[in-house]
Design a protein around this motif. Sequence first.
Motif, PDB file in Angstrom:
ATOM      1  N   LEU A 135      72.718  -5.382  -1.637  1.00 37.94           N
ATOM      2  CA  LEU A 135      71.460  -4.634  -2.762  1.00 37.94           C
ATOM      3  C   LEU A 135      71.360  -3.614  -2.567  1.00 37.94           C
ATOM      4  N   VAL A 136      71.884  -2.292  -2.873  1.00 35.34           N
ATOM      5  CA  VAL A 136      71.895  -1.220  -2.729  1.00 35.34           C
ATOM      6  C   VAL A 136      69.362  -0.669  -3.831  1.00 35.34           C
ATOM      7  N   GLU A 137      69.685   0.246  -3.110  1.00 37.01           N
ATOM      8  CA  GLU A 137      67.992   0.597  -4.319  1.00 37.01           C
ATOM      9  C   GLU A 137      67.448   1.711  -4.026  1.00 37.01           C
ATOM     10  N   PRO A 138      67.838   2.259  -5.057  1.00 37.84           N
ATOM     11  CA  PRO A 138      67.791   3.493  -5.619  1.00 37.84           C
ATOM     12  C   PRO A 138      65.931   3.543  -5.604  1.00 37.84           C
ATOM     13  N   LEU A 139      65.854   4.570  -4.535  1.00 37.30           N
ATOM     14  CA  LEU A 139      64.010   5.037  -4.915  1.00 37.30           C
ATOM     15  C   LEU A 139      63.904   5.598  -5.083  1.00 37.30           C
ATOM     16  N   GLY A 140      62.590   6.173  -6.417  1.00 44.02           N
ATOM     17  CA  GLY A 140      61.945   7.232  -7.312  1.00 44.02           C
ATOM     18  C   GLY A 140      61.765   8.081  -6.738  1.00 44.02           C
ATOM     19  N   PHE A 141      61.421   8.529  -5.211  1.00 43.67           N
ATOM     20  CA  PHE A 141      60.203   9.327  -4.948  1.00 43.67           C
ATOM     21  C   PHE A 141      60.990  11.002  -5.061  1.00 43.67           C
ATOM     22  N   LEU A 142      60.526  11.620  -5.008  1.00 44.02           N
ATOM     23  CA  LEU A 142      60.975  13.288  -4.810  1.00 44.02           C
ATOM     24  C   LEU A 142      62.062  13.204  -2.826  1.00 44.02           C
ATOM     25  N   ALA A 143      61.536  12.940  -2.338  1.00 41.66           N
ATOM     26  CA  ALA A 143      61.944  12.735  -0.741  1.00 41.66           C
ATOM     27  C   ALA A 143      63.165  11.678  -0.582  1.00 41.66           C
ATOM     28  N   SER A 144      63.732  11.223  -1.914  1.00 40.93           N
ATOM     29  CA  SER A 144      64.614  10.052  -1.909  1.00 40.93           C
ATOM     30  C   SER A 144      65.916  10.762  -2.484  1.00 40.93           C
ATOM     31  N   SER A 145      67.495  10.311  -0.934  1.00 37.61           N
ATOM     32  CA  SER A 145      68.258  10.712  -0.465  1.00 37.61           C
ATOM     33  C   SER A 145      69.077   9.881  -1.817  1.00 37.61           C
ATOM     34  N   LEU A 146      68.340   8.792  -2.267  1.00 40.02           N
ATOM     35  CA  LEU A 146      69.453   8.461  -3.936  1.00 40.02           C
ATOM     36  C   LEU A 146      68.000   7.824  -5.002  1.00 40.02           C
ATOM     37  N   ARG A 147      68.324   8.762  -5.884  1.00 42.86           N
ATOM     38  CA  ARG A 147      66.927   8.285  -7.144  1.00 42.86           C
ATOM     39  C   ARG A 147      66.861   7.930  -8.037  1.00 42.86           C
ATOM     40  N   ARG A 148      68.649   7.935  -8.583  1.00 38.44           N
ATOM     41  CA  ARG A 148      69.409   7.589  -9.548  1.00 38.44           C
ATOM     42  C   ARG A 148      69.917   6.791  -9.541  1.00 38.44           C
ATOM     43  N   LYS A 149      69.950   5.542 -10.109  1.00 33.96           N
ATOM     44  CA  LYS A 149      71.096   4.704 -10.383  1.00 33.96           C
ATOM     45  C   LYS A 149      72.130   4.534 -10.832  1.00 33.96           C
ATOM     46  N   ASP A 150      72.718   5.841 -11.508  1.00 31.44           N
ATOM     47  CA  ASP A 150      73.967   6.601 -12.340  1.00 31.44           C
ATOM     48  C   ASP A 150      74.931   6.322 -11.164  1.00 31.44           C
ATOM     49  N   GLU A 151      73.862   7.236  -9.941  1.00 35.50           N
ATOM     50  CA  GLU A 151      74.880   8.034  -8.913  1.00 35.50           C
ATOM     51  C   GLU A 151      75.294   6.682  -8.024  1.00 35.50           C
ATOM     52  N   ALA A 152      74.133   5.719  -7.633  1.00 30.67           N
ATOM     53  CA  ALA A 152      74.864   4.619  -6.873  1.00 30.67           C
ATOM     54  C   ALA A 152      75.998   3.438  -8.139  1.00 30.67           C
ATOM     55  N   VAL A 153      75.854   3.756  -9.239  1.00 30.69           N
ATOM     56  CA  VAL A 153      77.171   2.890  -9.873  1.00 30.69           C
ATOM     57  C   VAL A 153      78.248   3.548  -9.899  1.00 30.69           C
ATOM     58  N   ARG A 154      78.570   4.892 -10.129  1.00 30.33           N
ATOM     59  CA  ARG A 154      79.399   5.670  -9.655  1.00 30.33           C
ATOM     60  C   ARG A 154      80.251   5.332  -8.891  1.00 30.33           C
ATOM     61  N   LEU A 155      79.489   5.388  -7.423  1.00 29.63           N
ATOM     62  CA  LEU A 155      80.165   4.490  -5.845  1.00 29.63           C
ATOM     63  C   LEU A 155      79.984   4.257  -6.363  1.00 29.63           C
ATOM     64  N   ILE A 156      79.437   2.606  -6.398  1.00 30.93           N
ATOM     65  CA  ILE A 156      80.123   1.013  -6.680  1.00 30.93           C
ATOM     66  C   ILE A 156      81.891   0.880  -6.868  1.00 30.93           C
ATOM     67  N   GLU A 157      81.638   1.176  -8.466  1.00 36.81           N
ATOM     68  CA  GLU A 157      82.812   1.103  -9.196  1.00 36.81           C
ATOM     69  C   GLU A 157      83.406   1.893  -8.678  1.00 36.81           C
ATOM     70  N   GLU A 158      83.638   3.459  -8.021  1.00 36.32           N
ATOM     71  CA  GLU A 158      85.005   4.185  -7.638  1.00 36.32           C
ATOM     72  C   GLU A 158      85.197   2.950  -6.498  1.00 36.32           C
ATOM     73  N   ILE A 159      84.704   2.563  -5.725  1.00 38.36           N
ATOM     74  CA  ILE A 159      85.725   1.655  -4.296  1.00 38.36           C
ATOM     75  C   ILE A 159      86.005   0.283  -5.310  1.00 38.36           C
ATOM     76  N   GLY A 160      85.561   0.063  -6.005  1.00 38.09           N
ATOM     77  CA  GLY A 160      85.815  -1.705  -6.498  1.00 38.09           C
ATOM     78  C   GLY A 160      84.656  -2.197  -5.792  1.00 38.09           C
ATOM     79  N   ALA A 161      83.363  -2.601  -6.142  1.00 38.24           N
ATOM     80  CA  ALA A 161      82.358  -2.500  -5.203  1.00 38.24           C
ATOM     81  C   ALA A 161      81.518  -4.215  -6.333  1.00 38.24           C
ATOM     82  N   THR A 162      81.983  -4.175  -7.623  1.00 39.10           N
ATOM     83  CA  THR A 162      81.759  -4.572  -8.264  1.00 39.10           C
ATOM     84  C   THR A 162      81.305  -6.261  -8.318  1.00 39.10           C
ATOM     85  N   GLY A 163      80.239  -6.841  -7.919  1.00 42.62           N
ATOM     86  CA  GLY A 163      79.663  -7.752  -8.251  1.00 42.62           C
ATOM     87  C   GLY A 163      80.051  -8.250  -6.773  1.00 42.62           C
ATOM     88  N   ARG A 164      79.608  -7.284  -5.684  1.00 42.29           N
ATOM     89  CA  ARG A 164      79.219  -7.657  -4.219  1.00 42.29           C
ATOM     90  C   ARG A 164      78.461  -6.338  -3.688  1.00 42.29           C
TER      91      ARG A 164
END
Length: 268
Positions: A135-164
């Motif tokens: 599980l990847v957890e986007p953190l909403g803090f301004l200091a976070s390196s991953l705030r937005r879920k759409d970025e995480a979803v794009r990475l997951i789909e690009e590498i064919g990791a959906t479901g895992r």
Amino acid sequence: MLPIALNHMTAPRLRYDELFALARSLGCIGVELRNDLSQPLFNGDDAGKVREAATDHGLRIVGVSQIYPFQDWSDETERNIRTLIDQAVACGGESISLIPRNDGRTEPDEGRLADLKSAVEKVLPMAETAGIVALVEPLGFLASSLRRKDEAVRLIEEIGATGRIKLVHDTFHHTLAGGGPYFVEHTGIVHVSGIVDPAPSVDEMRDDHRVLVDDDDRLENIPQLKELLAQGYDGAISIEAFSPEIHALDDPEPALRKTIDFMNARLA
């Protein structure tokens, strides 16, 4: 009734077996265990004993947390992830959590996203071999390196990791990040906590503010949960309160029962 789970962070003074007893008394479907509390993971017990105890209480271990920061890849990071996966599998855990760097470091998006993608690519075969969800957890803090879920979803789909590789939908972090799409099909677990203190602005909200959910909640937990359920989410909804006020409760059961009853009533 909602499929409620109990995150060990909500009652960090309890041993895991005490947490199990509390979760069972509250009618929870499972628990999340953590390796970042003052007490060691499993309180030093063998993972097989933990698995048996969960089964005896009729509980799932829906997750074991956490690796931070997971995208700062090194031999040590890899060892820690492999160890956590092994521990989760041994205790019957269904997932592990990967937490992005949250130190305010500024870097170009290209490099930031490349590091995240590279790390997820390395975790994927480990998770597949073990048959476990990461599980990847986007953190909403301004200091976070991953705030937005759409970025995480794009990475997951690009590498064919959906479901895992899936996402944590945390109602606190969703609010801090300004909301946005829910991506229910990519969501592996939901974390709920409430903020009732009227003082902090959204950008000033911190983990210490996170209490239980009630009518004074500022995070709009109920609307968020309604939307998740309407879009088809049917996984665990885990209570994760970080506030010292909650941690100080000698008997957290009445307060937890009240918030569970509140959520069930509002979402009936």
